[in-house]
Design a protein around this motif. Structure first.
Motif, PDB file in Angstrom:
ATOM      1  N   LEU B 101       0.844  -1.207   0.000  1.00 42.09           N
ATOM      2  CA  LEU B 101       0.000   0.000   0.000  1.00 42.09           C
ATOM      3  C   LEU B 101       0.878   1.255   0.000  1.00 42.09           C
ATOM      4  O   LEU B 101       0.565   2.246  -0.665  1.00 42.09           O
ATOM      5  N   LEU B 102       1.978   1.214   0.753  1.00 40.12           N
ATOM      6  CA  LEU B 102       2.870   2.371   0.791  1.00 40.12           C
ATOM      7  C   LEU B 102       3.524   2.603  -0.566  1.00 40.12           C
ATOM      8  O   LEU B 102       3.721   3.753  -0.975  1.00 40.12           O
ATOM      9  N   VAL B 103       3.853   1.517  -1.266  1.00 42.25           N
ATOM     10  CA  VAL B 103       4.426   1.682  -2.600  1.00 42.25           C
ATOM     11  C   VAL B 103       3.410   2.364  -3.508  1.00 42.25           C
ATOM     12  O   VAL B 103       3.756   3.234  -4.315  1.00 42.25           O
ATOM     13  N   LEU B 104       2.115   1.998  -3.354  1.00 39.69           N
ATOM     14  CA  LEU B 104       1.078   2.654  -4.160  1.00 39.69           C
ATOM     15  C   LEU B 104       1.025   4.147  -3.864  1.00 39.69           C
ATOM     16  O   LEU B 104       0.676   4.945  -4.725  1.00 39.69           O
ATOM     17  N   GLN B 105       1.372   4.520  -2.634  1.00 40.65           N
ATOM     18  CA  GLN B 105       1.397   5.939  -2.274  1.00 40.65           C
ATOM     19  C   GLN B 105       2.717   6.599  -2.648  1.00 40.65           C
ATOM     20  O   GLN B 105       2.983   7.725  -2.260  1.00 40.65           O
ATOM     21  N   ARG B 106       3.575   5.865  -3.360  1.00 43.20           N
ATOM     22  CA  ARG B 106       4.888   6.342  -3.778  1.00 43.20           C
ATOM     23  C   ARG B 106       5.801   6.606  -2.597  1.00 43.20           C
ATOM     24  O   ARG B 106       6.672   7.462  -2.656  1.00 43.20           O
ATOM     25  N   ALA B 107       5.588   5.917  -1.498  1.00 44.92           N
ATOM     26  CA  ALA B 107       6.493   6.034  -0.355  1.00 44.92           C
ATOM     27  C   ALA B 107       7.357   4.783  -0.332  1.00 44.92           C
ATOM     28  O   ALA B 107       7.235   3.941   0.546  1.00 44.92           O
ATOM     29  N   GLU B 108       8.220   4.653  -1.349  1.00 42.75           N
ATOM     30  CA  GLU B 108       8.966   3.396  -1.492  1.00 42.75           C
ATOM     31  C   GLU B 108       9.926   3.183  -0.341  1.00 42.75           C
ATOM     32  O   GLU B 108      10.091   2.069   0.136  1.00 42.75           O
ATOM     33  N   PHE B 109      10.538   4.267   0.087  1.00 39.61           N
ATOM     34  CA  PHE B 109      11.513   4.116   1.173  1.00 39.61           C
ATOM     35  C   PHE B 109      10.842   3.567   2.426  1.00 39.61           C
ATOM     36  O   PHE B 109      11.330   2.630   3.054  1.00 39.61           O
ATOM     37  N   LEU B 110       9.688   4.170   2.754  1.00 37.50           N
ATOM     38  CA  LEU B 110       8.961   3.696   3.938  1.00 37.50           C
ATOM     39  C   LEU B 110       8.576   2.237   3.785  1.00 37.50           C
ATOM     40  O   LEU B 110       8.666   1.455   4.730  1.00 37.50           O
ATOM     41  N   ALA B 111       8.143   1.871   2.562  1.00 33.76           N
ATOM     42  CA  ALA B 111       7.709   0.490   2.336  1.00 33.76           C
ATOM     43  C   ALA B 111       8.850  -0.472   2.612  1.00 33.76           C
ATOM     44  O   ALA B 111       8.695  -1.442   3.365  1.00 33.76           O
ATOM     45  N   VAL B 112      10.008  -0.192   2.029  1.00 33.75           N
ATOM     46  CA  VAL B 112      11.118  -1.138   2.207  1.00 33.75           C
ATOM     47  C   VAL B 112      11.624  -1.104   3.639  1.00 33.75           C
ATOM     48  O   VAL B 112      11.983  -2.142   4.204  1.00 33.75           O
TER      49      VAL B 112
END
Lengths: 403, 256
Positions: B101-112
């Motif tokens: 879901l975070l990747v969908l929000q373009r928060a890739e750093f947070l996702a990883v």
């Protein structure tokens, strides 16, 4: 159709398929080379019966694993028993997506990257995927419902958690130097030169970090001398004792796939990826198809070298004891990498172009401190406490025959 | 009075609460099947309400619904599964779905970072402890939930507090007027996408630097505390220096 195939998406899809295919093939042949290298180290032939000089041995092995009965013992936790090899296999292959295989390719008017995906967080992506991999080992050990397997899983968890810290710190050293998490721009920045001669590879700037990274990568892929989780003399094969048939084969293939990922990672982070100095075809400006093939061959050569190194080490070094393994990580590698991290922070202020002498000086200082600390410490290398009698072997006496 | 979105959500959450209550492991006959049916109905209802009234579906929100459903169902299994190891694994699944879901929000750093820290480190430690603790099957007090009714009620109140703020989208009588982003805004967006990590780093090191430093001190304190707790108690005599007369120090006997 042609438009799609020459776009970045089309190239990525084709590349993903090619990479998976090539990896499955080379993983199978890694096993053959491992046995050949074992033969070389132990002064014997190694497999030489199937095909010319044993070259079809891998296919025979694969066929054997496929045709064997796939036993699921009655006492295991069946869902997790099936899930564990799937996780470890998946994780081993997903990591390849972010590795830049061959720079850029000019296709018609499109300039496409020879890389399946180039996320902003490429480096962290590989780390994150690798950090999931520990579940495969731990679950395999636990679900087998077997004491020895369970010990293997427990050891794997402790070992991988411990070695992730120095691994991460080494990666931070590279990230600080490069100022980016993108693997393709890390490669690109290493194609510059000092004084027009010496390539700006990170291994020249951070030799100690490179060494520590090599050690931790070995430990993370559970290779000798860090293969405590499957130590067959103590644990009968560790976490995969209960596995047979193709599930066992998946564990085996995943180990070699891990080796390839780790080697590729080392090559990209420290040895300039597809860059080979002084050859025009492997410079970032060359985008013709033959240049891309040359770059891929350079990267493949570096990966092969590291795989050979890992296999060579496996058949040369004895296994560590478990407390030695953890002591190495916590008391050895982590302090060293913290020192190197501090050094990298200082080098950021100097600037990469000017930092070569300072980097070498700093590495020498860190090395001197490490050697001094090791020499002055009263604890024996084996980890025995100072107040216990030494277990060093006495002088060997020869020539006196028993009468 | 037509029901507002908030009313519908209250109803759905109450239904979900009943489902969770039935699913929670208790003594006596298992009501898990009924609970599962009610729970699935409530999740389906939630998705319908969200899709129809709150978040208009388009091409990419399909992925939002997919990962959100996985996250919700896996979260329900975290608290309802009778085996602790499976609970921890479903927690891993929740973390991975939320990272998506975070990747969908373009928060890739947070996702990883979420995957690395939660799934890769913290939950492995959980699993480690659970596996060590339950060698021969878990004891009965760990296979039953202690206060299922109170827990479900508390959960309902928390969820309802969130649902109270849900607002209906204006129903699109005419095609929705989406503001076409200007070239500048598009540039900024793509730049943010390209240097996501850099933007987070800049924010952490400038705007939130005090919070960062405090977090660092907190971690240091925690580390010192962990070391203090894990140290074995060693009798003092073992470390006591040999008794020696004061006058002799420095003559026959080496000083400290």
């Amino acid at each position: 159709m042609v438009e799609f195939l020459t776009s970045q998406l089309g190239v990525s899809i084709i590349l993903a398929l090619v990479v998976i295919g090539v990896m499955l093939g080379s993983v199978a042949y890694c096993i053959f080379f491992e046995r050949k290298i074992a033969g070389w180290v132990q002064d014997r032939f190694g497999p030489n019966r199937v095909g010319y000089r044993g070259i079809l041995q891998s296919i025979a092995d694969g066929g054997k694993l496929l045709l064997k009965e796939d036993v699921i013992p009655g006492h295991v936790d069946t869902p997790l028993f099936i899930l564990a090899p799937a996780i470890i296999f998946l994780v081993a292959f997903v990591g390849f997506a972010a590795i830049p295989w061959g720079g850029q390719l000019q296709l018609g008017e499109n300039l496409v990257d020879i890389q399946v995906a180039k996320p902003d967080i490429g480096l962290l992506y590989i780390l994150g995927v690798a950090s999931i991999g520990v579940y495969g080992v731990v679950l395999g050990g636990w679900s087998s419902n077997n004491k020895y397997s369970f010990y293997g899983g427990i050891r794997a968890a402790a070992q991988m958690l411990s070695y992730e810290i120095p691994l991460g710190l080494c990666i931070l050293v590279v990230v600080l130097t490069m100022g980016t998490l993108r693997l393709e721009s890390i490669t690109l920045q290493q194609t510059e030169y000092w004084g027009g001669i010496l390539p700006m590879w990170n291994v020249i700037l951070h030799p100690l970090a490179f060494l520590v990274f090599l050690i931790t990568a070995l430990a993370e892929s559970n290779r000798m001398p860090f293969d405590l989780p499957e130590a067959e003399q103590e644990l009968v094969g560790g976490y995969h004792t209960e596995y047979s048939g193709l599930k066992f084969g998946m564990f085996l293939l995943a180990e070699y796939a891990h080796m390839i990922t780790a080697s590729g990672f080392i090559a990209v982070l420290f040895l300039g990826g597809w860059h080979f100095p002084w050859i025009a075809w492997t410079q970032p400006e060359a985008t013709a198809w033959y240049a891309v093939i040359a770059k891929m061959l350079v990267l493949a050569g570096k990966i092969t070298f590291f795989i050979f190194l890992m296999m060579w080490l496996r058949w040369t070094l004895p296994r560590l004891r478990f407390d030695q393994l953890l002591r190495l990580a916590w008391k050895g590698l982590i302090p060293i990498t913290l020192g190197l991290f501090t050094l990298a922070v200082i080098l950021v202020y100097v600037g990469r172009q000017q930092s070569l002498p300072w980097a070498l000086l700093g590495n020498a200082v860190v090395l001197a401190i490490v050697l001094a600390a090791a020499g002055l410490s009263q604890v024996e290398v084996t980890g025995r406490q100072a107040n216990l009698p030494s277990i060093r072997p006495g002088p060997v006496s020869t020539g006196t025959a028993r009468t | 009075m037509t029901p507002t979105t908030a009313h519908l959500l209250y109803l759905i959450f109450a239904l979900g609460g009943v489902g969770i209550y039935l699913l929670l492991p208790k003594a006596g006959r298992s009501q898990a099947l009924a609970g599962a049916v009610i729970g699935v109905i409530s999740v389906a209802g939630l998705l319908t309400v969200l899709a129809a009234r709150v978040i208009l579906p388009d091409a990419t929100t399909v992925y939002f619904y997919l990962f959100a459903t996985i996250a919700v169902l896996a979260a329900a299994r975290v608290i309802t599964h009778p085996k602790p190891v499976y609970c921890a694994l479903y927690f891993v699944l929740v973390v991975i779905a939320v990272a998506a879901l975070l990747v969908l929000q373009r928060a890739e750093f947070l996702a990883v970072a979420l995957v690395m820290i939660y799934a890769g480190a913290i939950l492995v430690t959980y699993l480690f402890v659970i596996m060590l603790a339950y060698q021969g099957g878990s004891p009965v007090y760990d296979r039953r939930s202690r206060e299922p009714l109170l827990a479900v009620l508390a959960g309902f109140v928390l969820m309802a507090a969130v649902a109270g703020r849900a607002e209906d989208l204006p129903q699109p009588a005419s095609p929705p007027t989406v503001a076409v982003p200007t070239a500048d805004a598009q540039d900024a967006a793509s730049q943010l996408h390209d240097s996501n990590t850099g933007a987070i780093g800049a924010a952490v090191m400038t705007k939130y630097v005090v919070a960062l430093e405090i977090a660092g001190v907190l971690l240091l304190v925690a580390m010192v505390g962990a070391i203090a707790m894990s140290r074995k108690k060693v009798p003092v005599e073992r470390f006591a220096a040999p008794v020696r007369p004061i006058g002799q120090v420095g003559r026959e006997v080496e000083p400290y």
